[in-house]
Design a protein around this motif. Sequence first.
Motif, PDB file in Angstrom:
ATOM      1  N   ARG A 128     -19.854  23.737-128.079  1.00 30.42           N
ATOM      2  CA  ARG A 128     -18.598  24.263-127.552  1.00 30.42           C
ATOM      3  C   ARG A 128     -18.600  24.366-126.032  1.00 30.42           C
ATOM      4  NH1 ARG A 128     -17.735  30.223-128.465  1.00 30.42           N
ATOM      5  NH2 ARG A 128     -18.669  30.259-126.410  1.00 30.42           N
ATOM      6  N   ASP A 129     -19.691  24.854-125.453  1.00 33.02           N
ATOM      7  CA  ASP A 129     -19.693  25.155-124.022  1.00 33.02           C
ATOM      8  C   ASP A 129     -20.137  24.007-123.124  1.00 33.02           C
ATOM      9  OD1 ASP A 129     -18.907  27.683-124.755  1.00 33.02           O
ATOM     10  OD2 ASP A 129     -20.893  28.578-124.537  1.00 33.02           O
ATOM     11  N   VAL A 130     -20.888  23.056-123.649  1.00 33.37           N
ATOM     12  CA  VAL A 130     -21.477  22.024-122.796  1.00 33.37           C
ATOM     13  C   VAL A 130     -20.901  20.628-123.056  1.00 33.37           C
ATOM     14  CG1 VAL A 130     -23.651  20.931-122.128  1.00 33.37           C
ATOM     15  CG2 VAL A 130     -23.593  23.361-122.578  1.00 33.37           C
ATOM     16  N   HIS A 131     -20.504  20.333-124.294  1.00 31.28           N
ATOM     17  CA  HIS A 131     -20.028  18.994-124.653  1.00 31.28           C
ATOM     18  C   HIS A 131     -18.921  18.522-123.703  1.00 31.28           C
ATOM     19  CE1 HIS A 131     -19.091  15.545-127.136  1.00 31.28           C
ATOM     20  NE2 HIS A 131     -17.822  15.889-127.048  1.00 31.28           N
ATOM     21  N   GLY A 132     -19.094  17.341-123.155  1.00 29.80           N
ATOM     22  CA  GLY A 132     -18.096  16.734-122.283  1.00 29.80           C
ATOM     23  C   GLY A 132     -18.090  17.262-120.869  1.00 29.80           C
ATOM     24  N   ARG A 133     -19.068  18.052-120.529  1.00 31.61           N
ATOM     25  CA  ARG A 133     -19.153  18.602-119.169  1.00 31.61           C
ATOM     26  C   ARG A 133     -20.447  18.144-118.524  1.00 31.61           C
ATOM     27  NH1 ARG A 133     -17.199  24.369-121.178  1.00 31.61           N
ATOM     28  NH2 ARG A 133     -15.020  23.819-121.426  1.00 31.61           N
ATOM     29  N   CYS A 134     -20.525  18.317-117.216  1.00 32.81           N
ATOM     30  CA  CYS A 134     -21.738  17.952-116.486  1.00 32.81           C
ATOM     31  C   CYS A 134     -22.621  19.169-116.275  1.00 32.81           C
ATOM     32  CB  CYS A 134     -21.382  17.367-115.125  1.00 32.81           C
ATOM     33  SG  CYS A 134     -20.618  15.747-115.212  1.00 32.81           S
ATOM     34  N   LEU A 135     -23.912  18.991-116.492  1.00 31.66           N
ATOM     35  CA  LEU A 135     -24.874  20.039-116.197  1.00 31.66           C
ATOM     36  C   LEU A 135     -24.988  20.199-114.684  1.00 31.66           C
ATOM     37  CD1 LEU A 135     -27.664  19.082-118.734  1.00 31.66           C
ATOM     38  CD2 LEU A 135     -25.949  20.876-118.966  1.00 31.66           C
ATOM     39  N   PRO A 136     -25.418  21.357-114.211  1.00 36.73           N
ATOM     40  CA  PRO A 136     -25.570  21.554-112.756  1.00 36.73           C
ATOM     41  C   PRO A 136     -26.487  20.488-112.147  1.00 36.73           C
ATOM     42  CG  PRO A 136     -25.857  23.624-113.932  1.00 36.73           C
ATOM     43  CD  PRO A 136     -25.795  22.553-114.976  1.00 36.73           C
ATOM     44  N   GLN A 137     -26.127  20.038-110.975  1.00 37.05           N
ATOM     45  CA  GLN A 137     -26.883  18.998-110.283  1.00 37.05           C
ATOM     46  C   GLN A 137     -27.380  19.501-108.938  1.00 37.05           C
ATOM     47  OE1 GLN A 137     -27.466  15.886-111.807  1.00 37.05           O
ATOM     48  NE2 GLN A 137     -26.657  17.127-113.464  1.00 37.05           N
ATOM     49  N   ALA A 138     -28.268  18.734-108.301  1.00 39.23           N
ATOM     50  CA  ALA A 138     -28.821  19.113-106.999  1.00 39.23           C
ATOM     51  C   ALA A 138     -27.731  19.198-105.937  1.00 39.23           C
ATOM     52  CB  ALA A 138     -29.891  18.107-106.576  1.00 39.23           C
ATOM     53  N   GLU A 139     -26.724  18.348-106.044  1.00 37.74           N
ATOM     54  CA  GLU A 139     -25.618  18.347-105.088  1.00 37.74           C
ATOM     55  C   GLU A 139     -24.309  18.191-105.863  1.00 37.74           C
ATOM     56  OE1 GLU A 139     -26.035  15.837-101.631  1.00 37.74           O
ATOM     57  OE2 GLU A 139     -28.198  15.753-101.940  1.00 37.74           O
ATOM     58  N   GLU A 140     -23.265  18.846-105.412  1.00 34.86           N
ATOM     59  CA  GLU A 140     -21.982  18.867-106.117  1.00 34.86           C
ATOM     60  C   GLU A 140     -21.399  17.463-106.340  1.00 34.86           C
ATOM     61  OE1 GLU A 140     -18.783  20.089-108.216  1.00 34.86           O
ATOM     62  OE2 GLU A 140     -20.525  21.293-107.679  1.00 34.86           O
ATOM     63  N   TRP A 141     -21.543  16.565-105.367  1.00 36.35           N
ATOM     64  CA  TRP A 141     -20.949  15.230-105.507  1.00 36.35           C
ATOM     65  C   TRP A 141     -21.481  14.486-106.722  1.00 36.35           C
ATOM     66  CZ3 TRP A 141     -23.826  10.815-105.613  1.00 36.35           C
ATOM     67  CH2 TRP A 141     -25.120  10.876-105.112  1.00 36.35           C
ATOM     68  N   MET A 142     -22.685  14.833-107.156  1.00 38.48           N
ATOM     69  CA  MET A 142     -23.285  14.117-108.278  1.00 38.48           C
ATOM     70  C   MET A 142     -22.513  14.353-109.575  1.00 38.48           C
ATOM     71  SD  MET A 142     -27.268  14.723-107.318  1.00 38.48           S
ATOM     72  CE  MET A 142     -28.016  13.351-108.184  1.00 38.48           C
ATOM     73  N   THR A 143     -21.922  15.531-109.747  1.00 38.73           N
ATOM     74  CA  THR A 143     -21.156  15.794-110.970  1.00 38.73           C
ATOM     75  C   THR A 143     -19.846  15.014-110.977  1.00 38.73           C
ATOM     76  OG1 THR A 143     -20.081  17.758-110.065  1.00 38.73           O
ATOM     77  CG2 THR A 143     -22.133  18.088-111.285  1.00 38.73           C
ATOM     78  N   THR A 144     -19.314  14.693-109.810  1.00 41.01           N
ATOM     79  CA  THR A 144     -18.046  13.971-109.765  1.00 41.01           C
ATOM     80  C   THR A 144     -18.196  12.497-110.112  1.00 41.01           C
ATOM     81  OG1 THR A 144     -18.211  13.485-107.399  1.00 41.01           O
ATOM     82  CG2 THR A 144     -17.140  15.557-108.017  1.00 41.01           C
TER      83      THR A 144
END
Length: 73
Positions: A46-62
């Motif tokens: 429910r909470d993680v599916h389809g989302r990005c885990l925290p990354q070293a830098e914000e641009w990496m999730t985009t």
Amino acid sequence: MVGPEVIAGVSGASGRGRPLRWAVGAGSVYHLRFDDDGAAAVRWARDVHGRCLPQAEEWMTTVGFGMCLVGRW
């Protein structure tokens, strides 16, 4: 099995090079085992599916680093 990959790039805003980062190979799959099915269903499905885990830098999730797709067997 694919080993770690080096991620590098250039910042679109400043035109400067970004620091090199190590990442798992594209398409890597992790099989997790949970002691509590309820916790697995709530926390991951429910909470993680389809989302990005925290990354070293914000641009990496985009750009898709850390994207989680959760399934149950």
